[in-house]
Write a protein that holds these residues in place. Structure first.
Motif, PDB file in Angstrom:
ATOM      1  N   TYR A 136       0.811  -1.215   0.000  1.00 56.09           N
ATOM      2  CA  TYR A 136       0.000   0.000   0.000  1.00 56.09           C
ATOM      3  C   TYR A 136       0.852   1.278   0.000  1.00 56.09           C
ATOM      4  O   TYR A 136       0.328   2.367   0.210  1.00 56.09           O
ATOM      5  N   ASP A 137       2.135   1.128  -0.250  1.00 55.13           N
ATOM      6  CA  ASP A 137       3.058   2.269  -0.357  1.00 55.13           C
ATOM      7  C   ASP A 137       3.678   2.239  -1.759  1.00 55.13           C
ATOM      8  O   ASP A 137       4.851   1.917  -1.928  1.00 55.13           O
ATOM      9  N   THR A 138       2.910   2.614  -2.742  1.00 55.69           N
ATOM     10  CA  THR A 138       3.285   2.446  -4.145  1.00 55.69           C
ATOM     11  C   THR A 138       4.525   3.254  -4.509  1.00 55.69           C
ATOM     12  O   THR A 138       4.643   4.431  -4.170  1.00 55.69           O
ATOM     13  N   HIS A 139       5.444   2.610  -5.252  1.00 56.22           N
ATOM     14  CA  HIS A 139       6.601   3.292  -5.835  1.00 56.22           C
ATOM     15  C   HIS A 139       6.414   3.538  -7.320  1.00 56.22           C
ATOM     16  O   HIS A 139       6.947   4.507  -7.863  1.00 56.22           O
ATOM     17  N   ASP A 140       5.694   2.654  -7.982  1.00 57.36           N
ATOM     18  CA  ASP A 140       5.438   2.813  -9.413  1.00 57.36           C
ATOM     19  C   ASP A 140       4.105   2.148  -9.733  1.00 57.36           C
ATOM     20  O   ASP A 140       3.977   0.928  -9.679  1.00 57.36           O
ATOM     21  N   TYR A 141       3.110   2.963 -10.060  1.00 56.27           N
ATOM     22  CA  TYR A 141       1.761   2.448 -10.322  1.00 56.27           C
ATOM     23  C   TYR A 141       1.671   1.653 -11.621  1.00 56.27           C
ATOM     24  O   TYR A 141       0.685   0.944 -11.834  1.00 56.27           O
ATOM     25  N   LEU A 142       2.646   1.788 -12.480  1.00 60.07           N
ATOM     26  CA  LEU A 142       2.580   1.146 -13.789  1.00 60.07           C
ATOM     27  C   LEU A 142       3.570   0.000 -13.928  1.00 60.07           C
ATOM     28  O   LEU A 142       3.798  -0.505 -15.022  1.00 60.07           O
ATOM     29  N   LYS A 143       4.140  -0.438 -12.813  1.00 60.89           N
ATOM     30  CA  LYS A 143       5.127  -1.512 -12.833  1.00 60.89           C
ATOM     31  C   LYS A 143       4.737  -2.588 -11.824  1.00 60.89           C
ATOM     32  O   LYS A 143       4.423  -2.285 -10.672  1.00 60.89           O
ATOM     33  N   VAL A 144       4.757  -3.831 -12.249  1.00 60.82           N
ATOM     34  CA  VAL A 144       4.538  -4.942 -11.321  1.00 60.82           C
ATOM     35  C   VAL A 144       5.736  -5.026 -10.377  1.00 60.82           C
ATOM     36  O   VAL A 144       6.891  -4.880 -10.797  1.00 60.82           O
ATOM     37  N   SER A 145       5.475  -5.245  -9.098  1.00 59.97           N
ATOM     38  CA  SER A 145       6.572  -5.359  -8.136  1.00 59.97           C
ATOM     39  C   SER A 145       7.512  -6.481  -8.553  1.00 59.97           C
ATOM     40  O   SER A 145       7.071  -7.615  -8.776  1.00 59.97           O
ATOM     41  N   PRO A 146       8.821  -6.215  -8.662  1.00 61.51           N
ATOM     42  CA  PRO A 146       9.766  -7.266  -9.078  1.00 61.51           C
ATOM     43  C   PRO A 146       9.733  -8.494  -8.168  1.00 61.51           C
ATOM     44  O   PRO A 146      10.004  -9.604  -8.629  1.00 61.51           O
ATOM     45  N   LYS A 147       9.383  -8.303  -6.896  1.00 59.09           N
ATOM     46  CA  LYS A 147       9.315  -9.465  -5.995  1.00 59.09           C
ATOM     47  C   LYS A 147       8.160 -10.389  -6.348  1.00 59.09           C
ATOM     48  O   LYS A 147       8.127 -11.544  -5.926  1.00 59.09           O
ATOM     49  N   PHE A 148       7.212  -9.869  -7.144  1.00 58.20           N
ATOM     50  CA  PHE A 148       6.062 -10.668  -7.572  1.00 58.20           C
ATOM     51  C   PHE A 148       6.211 -11.194  -8.999  1.00 58.20           C
ATOM     52  O   PHE A 148       5.571 -12.188  -9.353  1.00 58.20           O
ATOM     53  N   GLY A 149       7.012 -10.511  -9.817  1.00 58.72           N
ATOM     54  CA  GLY A 149       7.144 -10.909 -11.214  1.00 58.72           C
ATOM     55  C   GLY A 149       7.214  -9.696 -12.119  1.00 58.72           C
ATOM     56  O   GLY A 149       7.792  -8.676 -11.768  1.00 58.72           O
ATOM     57  N   ASP A 150       6.601  -9.804 -13.293  1.00 54.68           N
ATOM     58  CA  ASP A 150       6.595  -8.690 -14.240  1.00 54.68           C
ATOM     59  C   ASP A 150       5.274  -8.695 -15.012  1.00 54.68           C
ATOM     60  O   ASP A 150       4.388  -9.514 -14.761  1.00 54.68           O
ATOM     61  N   LYS A 151       5.161  -7.766 -15.952  1.00 54.28           N
ATOM     62  CA  LYS A 151       3.900  -7.651 -16.691  1.00 54.28           C
ATOM     63  C   LYS A 151       3.615  -8.893 -17.530  1.00 54.28           C
ATOM     64  O   LYS A 151       2.447  -9.279 -17.702  1.00 54.28           O
ATOM     65  N   ALA A 152       4.650  -9.504 -18.054  1.00 53.78           N
ATOM     66  CA  ALA A 152       4.437 -10.707 -18.861  1.00 53.78           C
ATOM     67  C   ALA A 152       3.828 -11.816 -18.003  1.00 53.78           C
ATOM     68  O   ALA A 152       2.904 -12.525 -18.442  1.00 53.78           O
ATOM     69  N   LEU A 153       4.317 -11.962 -16.779  1.00 59.28           N
ATOM     70  CA  LEU A 153       3.762 -12.977 -15.886  1.00 59.28           C
ATOM     71  C   LEU A 153       2.347 -12.606 -15.459  1.00 59.28           C
ATOM     72  O   LEU A 153       1.459 -13.462 -15.388  1.00 59.28           O
ATOM     73  N   LEU A 154       2.118 -11.325 -15.190  1.00 58.12           N
ATOM     74  CA  LEU A 154       0.771 -10.879 -14.851  1.00 58.12           C
ATOM     75  C   LEU A 154      -0.192 -11.176 -15.995  1.00 58.12           C
ATOM     76  O   LEU A 154      -1.326 -11.608 -15.758  1.00 58.12           O
ATOM     77  N   ARG A 155       0.272 -10.964 -17.222  1.00 61.39           N
ATOM     78  CA  ARG A 155      -0.561 -11.279 -18.377  1.00 61.39           C
ATOM     79  C   ARG A 155      -0.925 -12.760 -18.385  1.00 61.39           C
ATOM     80  O   ARG A 155      -2.074 -13.116 -18.649  1.00 61.39           O
ATOM     81  N   ARG A 156       0.017 -13.627 -18.075  1.00 56.55           N
ATOM     82  CA  ARG A 156      -0.268 -15.066 -18.019  1.00 56.55           C
ATOM     83  C   ARG A 156      -1.295 -15.382 -16.937  1.00 56.55           C
ATOM     84  O   ARG A 156      -2.187 -16.211 -17.144  1.00 56.55           O
TER      85      ARG A 156
END
Length: 525
Positions: A136-156
C-alpha cells in the motif's frame, strides 16, 4: 428497461392494510447490476503470503523496500527488512517488512486449487512496485513489483484466470504513495522547484524522507506521503493509471481508503465515467467499512466492502452468546435495513466479506484462538455457520485466503503484528473445512435463487434466523441459521421444502441443528 413509464408501488402489510406510493418515473440511465459479480464466488489473495512459485525473485523484495528510501529508519537502530523461509516464525517486522516470497507465479500455480474451490472472482491485494509486503506504499503504479514478477507474468495470470472463468480485481491506492514514488523523490531532491511540489502537502524543505512532521502522511505516517488529489494533474495521472490496468485486462478495481481523498466524490465520479467508458461491466469497489449509500448512487461505485454486513451483523450473530446483547430478531432487522437502504442492483453485486487482511481470521474471531492455538469443535462449527450465512446473501461472498482451510491468526497491538497475514501453510489445511467451502460453492451454483438480488425477511427469534432468497414461489430458497447450542424448530411456509445438501424434503416445520443451518428449496405447493 426501455418502454417503462411512470409507475406506482402498492404496499400490503401483514395485517392486510394497503397503501399506494407514487407515481415514480424511472431514471433515464438505470443503475444496472454488473451481472457477473453476483453469479460468482470471491477470494482475496495477499500475494506475498499466498504461495512462493518462483524463489529466484525473493531477494528483489529487499532492493525496493521502504528502508532504501526512509532515511529516518536508516539512522535508527531498528530492525531491518529481511527474507524468511515459508514456515519461519513471525519476526518483529512480520506486518510489513518480513518477506516470505509469495508471488504471481504462486498465484498462477494455485489457480486449479481456486477453481476446485468454486472461485470465480479473485481480488488481489496490491501487486505494483512498492516498499513493503502489503504493497500500500506504491513506488510505481505502472510496474509490477519485481518481488512478484513482471507484466508478462501478470498477463499469463490474467489470461489463465479468464480461461478458467475467473475475473480478477486489482487494488488501487490513490490517496498516498510510498517514499520511493518518482514524484515524491523529485520533491525530495528539488524542493519547490520540482513540478510535483504541489502533488503533496509539504510543510518544510529540505526534509529527511520518513519524517512525518515535514509533510502530510496518511494517518500521520512518514512512510505514506499523502497525495493532493484536488490537484488536476494528480487526478489526471491517477485516473490514467486505473484506465491503463483496465485496458490491460483487469475486470475490476478495489479502491483503498476512498473517503480520505480530497474531493472524493468528484474524483470517483470522474474515475467511474472514464473506466465504464472503456468497459461497461468493470466492477468498482470502495473500501468503506460502514453503511453509506452516498457512494452507491450509480455514479461512483458499484459496491462498498460490506464489512457493515459481514462484521456488524453476521459475525455478531454467529458468535451466539447473550441474547440480550444480540439475537436473531435484531440481526434480521439489521439485514432488512441494509437491503432497504441500498438499490437492488447494489445488493445483487455486493462485495460481501467478514474478514480480510485488515481483520483477525474468521476462526479466530469465533473463538478459535490465535496463530499457535488449536481451535475447538465449537469454534469450527461457528465458522461454518458464518460462512453459510455469507454464501446465502445477495451479491458476492468473498473469503480471505486460508479461511477456507480453517487457519487462525490474530492482530496483536504489539509486534509481531498482523498474524492473520502469516503465510498460507498449505500442508496444514483443515480438510473438513475446505470440503465445506467447496460444498457451499456447489450449492450456490445449483440454486439460482442464491444468486439473485432478492432478499426477504422471514423469521428471527432467539438464536434462530431465517430469510428468503429469490422471487416468491417455486424455486425460492429459505435460508435458516441457528447460533445456539441446541436444535431449534422452524415453522415452514406452505408447500414442500427440500434440503439440497441432505436430500430430504420437509413440510410444516424443520429442525435446524445446533450451530447449524439449512438451505431449503421451495418445490411449490
Amino acid at each position: 428497461p426501455g418502454g417503462v413509464g411512470a409507475y406506482r408501488i402498492l404496499v400490503r402489510t401483514q395485517d392486510g392494510k394497503e397503501e399506494v406510493f407514487g407515481p415514480f418515473n424511472p431514471p433515464e440511465r438505470p443503475f444496472a447490476e454488473v451481472a457477473w459479480v453476483g453469479e460468482g464466488v470471491g477470494y482475496q489473495i495477499f500475494p506475498e503470503r499466498f504461495y512462493n512459485g518462483d524463489s529466484s525473485n525473493d531477494a528483489l523484495a529487499l532492493e525496493t523496500d521502504e528502508y532504501r528510501f526512509n532515511q529516518v529508519w536508516q539512522r535508527s537502530s531498528g530492525a531491518r527488512p529481511h527474507l524468511s523461509r515459508w514456515g519461519d516464525p513471525p519476526s518483529l517486522l512480520h506486518c510489513c517488512h518480513q518477506y516470505f516470497g509469495g508471488d504471481l507465479a504462486g498465484v498462477l500455480a494455485k489457480l486449479p486449487y481456486l477453481e476446485a474451490l468454486g472461485v470465480t472472482v479473485i481480488y488481489l491485494n496490491p501487486i505494483f512496485d512498492s516498499g513493503s509486503a502489503h504493497g500500500y506504499d506504491t513506488h510505481d503504479y505502472l510496474k509490477v513489483s519485481p518481488k512478484f514478477g513482471d507484466k508478462a507474468l501478470l498477463r499469463r495470470v490474467l489470461d489463465e484466470a479468464h480461461r478458467r472463468g475467473m475475473r480478477v480485481v486489482f487494488d488501487f491506492v490513490p490517496n498516498h504513495t510510498g517514499l520511493g514514488f518518482w514524484a515524491f523523490q523529485d520533491v525530495v531532491k528539488r524542493g519547490p522547484r520540482s513540478p510535483y511540489w504541489n502533488w503533496y502537502f509539504i510543510k518544510r524543505w529540505p526534509f529527511v524522507p520518513g519524517d512525518g512532521s515535514a509533510y502530510e502522511g496518511w494517518w500521520g505516517l512518514g512512510s505514506l506521503p499523502k497525495l493532493n488529489t484536488a490537484n488536476p494533474g494528480v487526478k489526471r495521472y491517477l485516473i490514467e493509471v486505473a484506465k491503463y490496468w483496465v485496458r490491460f485486462g483487469f475486470d475490476g478495481v478495489r479502491v483503498d481508503v476512498p473517503g480520505d481523498l480530497l474531493n472524493p466524490h468528484a474524483f470517483f465520479k470522474e474515475m467511474r465515467a472514464a473506466l465504464k467508458a472503456i468497459r461497461p461491466d468493470v466492477y468498482l469497489v470502495a473500501e468503506i467499512w460502514q453503511r453509506d449509500p452516498s457512494w452507491l448512487q450509480g455514479d461512483e461505485f458499484d459496491s462498498l466492502m460490506n464489512y457493515a454486513i459481514g462484521r456488524d451483523i453476521l459475525l455478531r450473530f454467529a458468535r451466539g452468546g447473550n441474547l440480550a446483547l444480540y439475537n436473531a430478531r435484531r440481526a434480521l432487522a439489521d439485514l432488512a435495513r441494509v437491503y432497504a437502504l441500498y438499490p437492488e442492483a447494489v445488493a445483487g453485486m455486493g462485495f460481501n466479506l467478514i474478514t480480510s487482511h485488515d481483520t483477525a481470521r474468521l476462526l479466530t474471531e469465533l473463538g478459535g484462538g490465535g496463530l499457535k492455538d488449536i481451535p475447538s469443535p465449537e469454534a469450527r462449527a461457528r465458522q461454518r455457520l458464518a460462512a453459510a450465512m455469507l454464501y446465502a446473501l445477495p451479491g458476492l461472498p468473498v473469503t480471505f485466503q486460508g479461511d477456507e482451510c480453517g487457519f487462525t491468526g490474530e492482530r496483536p497491538a504489539d509486534p509481531p503484528q498482523e498474524l492473520n497475514r502469516y503465510p498460507f501453510q498449505w500442508e496444514r489445511c483443515h480438510g473438513e473445512t475446505l470440503a465445506f467451502y467447496q460444498e457451499l460453492s456447489r450449492v450456490r451454483r445449483e440454486l439460482p435463487a442464491l444468486r439473485s438480488a432478492v432478499f426477504r425477511t422471514y423469521y428471527g427469534e432467539g438464536y434462530l434466523l431465517a430469510f428468503f432468497r429469490g422471487e416468491p414461489g417455486e424455486g425460492e430458497v429459505l435460508a435458516a441459521f441457528n447460533s445456539g447450542l441446541e436444535a431449534a424448530s422452524l415453522p415452514l411456509p406452505p408447500g414442500g421444502w427440500r434440503d439440497p445438501i441432505e436430500g430430504r424434503t420437509y413440510r410444516k416445520e424443520v429442525s435446524v441443528p445446533p450451530l447449524g443451518f439449512r438451505y431449503l428449496l421451495h418445490l411449490g405447493q
